[in-house]
Motif scaffolding. Sequence first.
Motif, PDB file in Angstrom:
ATOM      1  N   GLU A   1       0.836  -1.209   0.000  1.00  0.00           N
ATOM      2  CA  GLU A   1       0.000   0.000   0.000  1.00  0.00           C
ATOM      3  C   GLU A   1       0.867   1.253   0.000  1.00  0.00           C
ATOM      4  OE1 GLU A   1      -2.611  -0.561   3.341  1.00  0.00           O
ATOM      5  OE2 GLU A   1      -3.787  -2.089   2.281  1.00  0.00           O
ATOM      6  N   LEU A   2       1.972   1.217   0.750  1.00  0.00           N
ATOM      7  CA  LEU A   2       2.891   2.352   0.748  1.00  0.00           C
ATOM      8  C   LEU A   2       3.494   2.536  -0.640  1.00  0.00           C
ATOM      9  CD1 LEU A   2       4.439   4.627   2.178  1.00  0.00           C
ATOM     10  CD2 LEU A   2       6.136   2.898   2.873  1.00  0.00           C
ATOM     11  N   ALA A   3       3.941   1.451  -1.263  1.00  0.00           N
ATOM     12  CA  ALA A   3       4.504   1.550  -2.617  1.00  0.00           C
ATOM     13  C   ALA A   3       3.469   2.116  -3.583  1.00  0.00           C
ATOM     14  CB  ALA A   3       5.002   0.184  -3.090  1.00  0.00           C
ATOM     15  N   GLN A   4       2.229   1.667  -3.487  1.00  0.00           N
ATOM     16  CA  GLN A   4       1.168   2.175  -4.369  1.00  0.00           C
ATOM     17  C   GLN A   4       0.970   3.677  -4.149  1.00  0.00           C
ATOM     18  OE1 GLN A   4      -0.421   0.563  -6.803  1.00  0.00           O
ATOM     19  NE2 GLN A   4      -1.887   2.145  -7.291  1.00  0.00           N
ATOM     20  N   ALA A   5       0.913   4.099  -2.892  1.00  0.00           N
ATOM     21  CA  ALA A   5       0.720   5.519  -2.587  1.00  0.00           C
ATOM     22  C   ALA A   5       1.893   6.357  -3.087  1.00  0.00           C
ATOM     23  CB  ALA A   5       0.531   5.716  -1.082  1.00  0.00           C
ATOM     24  N   LEU A   6       3.110   5.861  -2.899  1.00  0.00           N
ATOM     25  CA  LEU A   6       4.287   6.623  -3.296  1.00  0.00           C
ATOM     26  C   LEU A   6       4.511   6.643  -4.801  1.00  0.00           C
ATOM     27  CD1 LEU A   6       6.868   5.433  -0.629  1.00  0.00           C
ATOM     28  CD2 LEU A   6       5.775   7.683  -0.798  1.00  0.00           C
ATOM     29  N   LEU A   7       4.310   5.507  -5.446  1.00  0.00           N
ATOM     30  CA  LEU A   7       4.703   5.387  -6.842  1.00  0.00           C
ATOM     31  C   LEU A   7       3.565   5.627  -7.820  1.00  0.00           C
ATOM     32  CD1 LEU A   7       7.114   2.342  -6.458  1.00  0.00           C
ATOM     33  CD2 LEU A   7       7.661   4.784  -6.428  1.00  0.00           C
ATOM     34  N   ARG A   8       2.331   5.670  -7.334  1.00  0.00           N
ATOM     35  CA  ARG A   8       1.212   5.922  -8.230  1.00  0.00           C
ATOM     36  C   ARG A   8       0.404   7.158  -7.866  1.00  0.00           C
ATOM     37  NH1 ARG A   8       4.018   3.495 -10.404  1.00  0.00           N
ATOM     38  NH2 ARG A   8       3.862   1.562 -11.533  1.00  0.00           N
ATOM     39  N   SER A   9       0.191   7.417  -6.594  1.00  0.00           N
ATOM     40  CA  SER A   9      -0.671   8.529  -6.198  1.00  0.00           C
ATOM     41  C   SER A   9       0.128   9.781  -5.894  1.00  0.00           C
ATOM     42  CB  SER A   9      -1.493   8.165  -4.965  1.00  0.00           C
ATOM     43  OG  SER A   9      -1.989   6.873  -5.038  1.00  0.00           O
ATOM     44  N   GLY A  10       0.915   9.696  -4.845  1.00  0.00           N
ATOM     45  CA  GLY A  10       1.711  10.844  -4.440  1.00  0.00           C
ATOM     46  C   GLY A  10       0.916  11.884  -3.700  1.00  0.00           C
ATOM     47  N   SER A  11       1.633  12.908  -3.287  1.00  0.00           N
ATOM     48  CA  SER A  11       1.020  14.033  -2.587  1.00  0.00           C
ATOM     49  C   SER A  11       0.089  14.786  -3.539  1.00  0.00           C
ATOM     50  CB  SER A  11       2.107  15.004  -2.112  1.00  0.00           C
ATOM     51  OG  SER A  11       2.971  14.373  -1.201  1.00  0.00           O
ATOM     52  N   PRO A  12      -0.957  15.402  -2.991  1.00  0.00           N
ATOM     53  CA  PRO A  12      -1.886  16.141  -3.855  1.00  0.00           C
ATOM     54  C   PRO A  12      -1.216  17.256  -4.662  1.00  0.00           C
ATOM     55  CG  PRO A  12      -2.813  15.864  -1.658  1.00  0.00           C
ATOM     56  CD  PRO A  12      -1.394  15.370  -1.609  1.00  0.00           C
ATOM     57  N   ASP A  13      -0.156  17.853  -4.121  1.00  0.00           N
ATOM     58  CA  ASP A  13       0.493  18.952  -4.847  1.00  0.00           C
ATOM     59  C   ASP A  13       1.782  18.506  -5.556  1.00  0.00           C
ATOM     60  OD1 ASP A  13       1.855  18.631  -2.430  1.00  0.00           O
ATOM     61  OD2 ASP A  13       2.363  20.752  -2.282  1.00  0.00           O
ATOM     62  N   SER A  14       1.934  17.211  -5.770  1.00  0.00           N
ATOM     63  CA  SER A  14       3.115  16.717  -6.479  1.00  0.00           C
ATOM     64  C   SER A  14       2.861  16.695  -7.977  1.00  0.00           C
ATOM     65  CB  SER A  14       3.478  15.311  -6.007  1.00  0.00           C
ATOM     66  OG  SER A  14       4.572  14.825  -6.765  1.00  0.00           O
TER      67      SER A  14
ATOM     68  N   HIS B   1       8.685  16.362  -0.858  1.00  0.00           N
ATOM     69  CA  HIS B   1       8.220  15.392   0.131  1.00  0.00           C
ATOM     70  C   HIS B   1       8.272  13.975  -0.435  1.00  0.00           C
ATOM     71  CE1 HIS B   1       5.126  12.786   1.872  1.00  0.00           C
ATOM     72  NE2 HIS B   1       5.486  13.331   3.022  1.00  0.00           N
ATOM     73  N   ASP B   2       7.668  13.802  -1.609  1.00  0.00           N
ATOM     74  CA  ASP B   2       7.569  12.458  -2.173  1.00  0.00           C
ATOM     75  C   ASP B   2       8.937  11.904  -2.561  1.00  0.00           C
ATOM     76  OD1 ASP B   2       4.896  12.755  -1.716  1.00  0.00           O
ATOM     77  OD2 ASP B   2       4.287  12.628  -3.816  1.00  0.00           O
ATOM     78  N   THR B   3       9.825  12.745  -3.041  1.00  0.00           N
ATOM     79  CA  THR B   3      11.181  12.289  -3.375  1.00  0.00           C
ATOM     80  C   THR B   3      11.885  11.773  -2.130  1.00  0.00           C
ATOM     81  OG1 THR B   3      11.371  13.785  -5.260  1.00  0.00           O
ATOM     82  CG2 THR B   3      13.437  13.030  -4.257  1.00  0.00           C
ATOM     83  N   VAL B   4      11.800  12.527  -1.042  1.00  0.00           N
ATOM     84  CA  VAL B   4      12.450  12.094   0.206  1.00  0.00           C
ATOM     85  C   VAL B   4      11.818  10.799   0.710  1.00  0.00           C
ATOM     86  CG1 VAL B   4      12.804  12.688   2.644  1.00  0.00           C
ATOM     87  CG2 VAL B   4      13.255  14.391   0.860  1.00  0.00           C
ATOM     88  N   LEU B   5      10.498  10.704   0.668  1.00  0.00           N
ATOM     89  CA  LEU B   5       9.840   9.500   1.187  1.00  0.00           C
ATOM     90  C   LEU B   5      10.086   8.290   0.280  1.00  0.00           C
ATOM     91  CD1 LEU B   5       8.254   8.227   3.430  1.00  0.00           C
ATOM     92  CD2 LEU B   5       6.151   9.073   2.366  1.00  0.00           C
TER      93      LEU B   5
ATOM     94  N   GLY C   1       3.504  -1.415 -14.046  1.00  0.00           N
ATOM     95  CA  GLY C   1       3.056  -0.227 -14.769  1.00  0.00           C
ATOM     96  C   GLY C   1       1.567  -0.209 -15.044  1.00  0.00           C
ATOM     97  N   THR C   2       0.961  -1.381 -15.155  1.00  0.00           N
ATOM     98  CA  THR C   2      -0.473  -1.430 -15.450  1.00  0.00           C
ATOM     99  C   THR C   2      -1.321  -1.674 -14.204  1.00  0.00           C
ATOM    100  OG1 THR C   2      -0.290  -3.766 -16.047  1.00  0.00           O
ATOM    101  CG2 THR C   2      -0.174  -2.173 -17.843  1.00  0.00           C
ATOM    102  N   LEU C   3      -0.906  -2.617 -13.366  1.00  0.00           N
ATOM    103  CA  LEU C   3      -1.712  -2.989 -12.199  1.00  0.00           C
ATOM    104  C   LEU C   3      -1.319  -2.255 -10.928  1.00  0.00           C
ATOM    105  CD1 LEU C   3      -1.846  -6.875 -12.713  1.00  0.00           C
ATOM    106  CD2 LEU C   3      -3.560  -5.146 -13.373  1.00  0.00           C
ATOM    107  N   GLY C   4      -0.119  -1.713 -10.891  1.00  0.00           N
ATOM    108  CA  GLY C   4       0.349  -1.088  -9.661  1.00  0.00           C
ATOM    109  C   GLY C   4       0.855  -2.138  -8.696  1.00  0.00           C
ATOM    110  N   TYR C   5       0.638  -1.902  -7.418  1.00  0.00           N
ATOM    111  CA  TYR C   5       1.209  -2.731  -6.358  1.00  0.00           C
ATOM    112  C   TYR C   5       0.127  -3.470  -5.607  1.00  0.00           C
ATOM    113  CZ  TYR C   5       5.340  -0.577  -7.879  1.00  0.00           C
ATOM    114  OH  TYR C   5       6.359  -0.199  -8.695  1.00  0.00           O
ATOM    115  N   GLN C   6       0.072  -4.781  -5.845  1.00  0.00           N
ATOM    116  CA  GLN C   6      -0.890  -5.661  -5.198  1.00  0.00           C
ATOM    117  C   GLN C   6      -0.126  -6.889  -4.697  1.00  0.00           C
ATOM    118  OE1 GLN C   6      -3.738  -6.614  -8.227  1.00  0.00           O
ATOM    119  NE2 GLN C   6      -4.281  -4.478  -8.586  1.00  0.00           N
TER     120      GLN C   6
END
Length: 184
Positions: free
Chosen positions: A29-42, A136-140, A174-179
């Motif tokens: 879930e962390l990988a999905q948030a970091l690598l697909r979603s990111g911060s709202p202002d990223s 933020h996202d780069t550091v995390l 790249g297609t499914l993300g992190y599951q």
Amino acid sequence: MPHITLPEGLPGIRSLAVYRPETGQPLYELAQALLRSGSPDSTLTSAERELIAAFVSKQNCTAFCMNSHAAASRYLYGDQRDLVDDVLNNPDNASIAPKLKALLAIAHHVQADARTVSNALVAAARTEGATDGDIHDTVLIAASFCMYNRYVDGLATLTPTDPAAYEAMGERMGTLGYQVPKTT
């Protein structure tokens, strides 16, 4: 050979997520948030996020993570896929945006010694257009991949040597993300 008994046929962190689903799920879930979603202002794209993960993993000499995230970045960059290898081979001379170069400099400092991320490095990234979310996202991403790298290497997980295996992983990521992988 892994240091502990892991599910066969699953390389890298995939085997660890199946071995301990209660920790594997939040890591995915962390990988999905970091690598697909990111911060709202990223403003970072998924391809750039994967590239940062691959870059840090290369610095940590973690072949599985470097190869799998480089493959995901190549997949996401599409026609510009050669940028990934340019960055991994020589980031200073790679044909990437100055903002991404500045963010990679921050990622490098996080990987080597996060206390060396200076006001000057952050100001340089801001000058090139980096937002608070980008920084933020780069550091995390860099900090998290230091953990992921040490987890994968510390338990000596399976690391494929066939480049084709990573191409398939990159397309899946790249297609499914992190599951977390299904075991049945």
